[in-house]
Design an enzyme around this catalytic site. Structure first.
Site, PDB file in Angstrom:
ATOM      1  N   LEU A  37     -15.187  54.141 -21.631  1.00 41.46           N
ATOM      2  CA  LEU A  37     -14.625  53.465 -20.464  1.00 41.46           C
ATOM      3  C   LEU A  37     -15.406  52.200 -20.130  1.00 41.46           C
ATOM      4  CD1 LEU A  37     -13.828  56.532 -18.182  1.00 41.46           C
ATOM      5  CD2 LEU A  37     -12.240  55.191 -19.571  1.00 41.46           C
ATOM      6  N   GLU A  54     -11.227  48.747 -10.889  1.00 45.53           N
ATOM      7  CA  GLU A  54     -12.124  48.292  -9.826  1.00 45.53           C
ATOM      8  C   GLU A  54     -13.516  48.880  -9.992  1.00 45.53           C
ATOM      9  OE1 GLU A  54     -10.694  48.653  -5.877  1.00 45.53           O
ATOM     10  OE2 GLU A  54      -8.924  47.422  -6.235  1.00 45.53           O
ATOM     11  N   LYS A  61     -20.643  68.883 -11.703  1.00 42.74           N
ATOM     12  CA  LYS A  61     -20.651  69.864 -10.620  1.00 42.74           C
ATOM     13  C   LYS A  61     -22.026  70.531 -10.550  1.00 42.74           C
ATOM     14  CE  LYS A  61     -15.905  71.493  -9.912  1.00 42.74           C
ATOM     15  NZ  LYS A  61     -15.900  71.228  -8.471  1.00 42.74           N
ATOM     16  N   LYS A  69     -16.621  78.044  -7.176  1.00 47.05           N
ATOM     17  CA  LYS A  69     -15.264  77.946  -7.714  1.00 47.05           C
ATOM     18  C   LYS A  69     -14.912  79.188  -8.526  1.00 47.05           C
ATOM     19  CE  LYS A  69     -12.010  74.619  -9.484  1.00 47.05           C
ATOM     20  NZ  LYS A  69     -11.781  73.196  -9.818  1.00 47.05           N
ATOM     21  N   ARG A  93     -13.890  59.539 -12.239  1.00 41.94           N
ATOM     22  CA  ARG A  93     -12.816  58.999 -11.417  1.00 41.94           C
ATOM     23  C   ARG A  93     -12.723  57.502 -11.660  1.00 41.94           C
ATOM     24  NH1 ARG A  93     -13.454  60.942  -5.689  1.00 41.94           N
ATOM     25  NH2 ARG A  93     -12.866  62.872  -6.754  1.00 41.94           N
ATOM     26  N   LYS A 128       1.991  65.950  -4.522  1.00 39.47           N
ATOM     27  CA  LYS A 128       1.759  67.261  -3.927  1.00 39.47           C
ATOM     28  C   LYS A 128       2.334  67.305  -2.503  1.00 39.47           C
ATOM     29  CE  LYS A 128      -2.352  68.888  -6.392  1.00 39.47           C
ATOM     30  NZ  LYS A 128      -3.717  69.453  -6.238  1.00 39.47           N
ATOM     31  N   GLU A 155     -12.863  66.076 -17.068  1.00 46.01           N
ATOM     32  CA  GLU A 155     -11.680  65.727 -16.286  1.00 46.01           C
ATOM     33  C   GLU A 155     -11.749  64.268 -15.868  1.00 46.01           C
ATOM     34  OE1 GLU A 155      -9.306  67.657 -12.576  1.00 46.01           O
ATOM     35  OE2 GLU A 155     -11.266  66.811 -12.083  1.00 46.01           O
ATOM     36  N   GLU A 170      -8.847  63.677   3.367  1.00 44.48           N
ATOM     37  CA  GLU A 170      -8.167  64.976   3.349  1.00 44.48           C
ATOM     38  C   GLU A 170      -9.139  66.093   2.976  1.00 44.48           C
ATOM     39  OE1 GLU A 170      -5.662  68.293   1.717  1.00 44.48           O
ATOM     40  OE2 GLU A 170      -7.220  67.096   0.726  1.00 44.48           O
ATOM     41  N   HIS A 171     -10.034  65.812   2.048  1.00 45.60           N
ATOM     42  CA  HIS A 171     -11.029  66.813   1.634  1.00 45.60           C
ATOM     43  C   HIS A 171     -11.953  67.172   2.803  1.00 45.60           C
ATOM     44  CE1 HIS A 171     -13.766  68.977  -1.026  1.00 45.60           C
ATOM     45  NE2 HIS A 171     -14.760  68.330  -0.429  1.00 45.60           N
TER      46      HIS A 171
END
Length: 225
Positions: A37, A54, A61, A69, A93, A128, A155, A170-171
């Site tokens: 990347l 950007e 984790k 989890k 991300r 969602k 991921e 939201e988290h």
């Protein structure tokens, strides 16, 4: 058990040591994807007029988060269970300027030889119920001979800055209410998500109009007027 209680879950000492060894592998897999990347980012900066990326974030984790989890999924708190059942231990991300850019980056990622895309979830077209928008990909990275050809999953999430801001908010709200967000607040978040989507679309339209204007000016200069 409430959501916050999952964070109190811990690996037993023996399993914790096993997990630490596996996290080394995930860290190396993360480095492989980050390098690809980074090369892509460098290419855009040097050979294209506009870089749609950007910025890029990454994380591993924590053992506590992994244990929580596993507990939430009703799985044993073991290093083996984490490797077998969790695909987001290593995560990246990618924040793009516009939603349309996301699909461009997705296609480039699919064509990389350093890893294999094994699953995709398009929450841009299939939003969602909460209003969440993003594009998720799970990659498998072969670590090569030194690691006995071990494979780790990484991921990737791709979204715009506006989508990322909404998802972060939201988290925080979901954590505050242990996953049980009050209906009125949930509706307000959904409303914000729709407004953010509309804003993303309008900003992209302005971007395309400016491109057309700039292109017209270049064409006129070539003609000599």
């Amino acid at each position: 058990m409430e959501e916050k209680d999952y964070l109190k879950t811990r690996f037993e000492p023996e399993e914790f040591e096993k997990l630490k060894q596996k996290l080394v592998n995930y860290s190396c897999a993360l480095d492989v994807v980050r390098t690809q990347l980074s090369n892509l980012n460098t290419y855009y900066n040097n050979f294209e007029t506009v870089n749609p990326i950007e910025h890029i974030k990454h994380r591993l984790k924590s053992p506590e988060s992994i244990a929580g989890k596993l507990k939430k999924k009703g799985l044993p708190i073991t290093a083996e269970a984490a490797q077998e059942h969790l695909s987001d231990i290593a995560g990246i991300r990618i924040i793009c300027s516009y939603a349309k850019n996301i699909y461009e980056i997705v296609e480039i990622i699919k064509n990389q030889e350093a890893f294999t895309v094994v699953s995709e979830k398009d929450y841009l077209r299939n939003v969602k119920p909460t209003g969440y928008r993003s594009y998720h990909m799970i990659l498998e990275v072969n670590l090569g001979h030194l690691f006995n050809e071990k494979v780790c999953r990484v991921e990737i999430q791709l979204r715009t800055s506006a989508m990322d801001f909404w998802a972060t908010l939201e988290h925080k709200v979901r954590y505050k209410y242990d996953g049980q967000i009050p209906e009125q607040l949930s509706k307000e978040l959904q409303n914000c998500a729709e407004q953010i989507h509309a804003l993303d679309e309008r900003m992209y339209l302005i971007h395309k109009v400016l491109d057309m204007i700039n292109q017209s000016e270049v064409d006129i200069d070539r003609i000599g007027y």
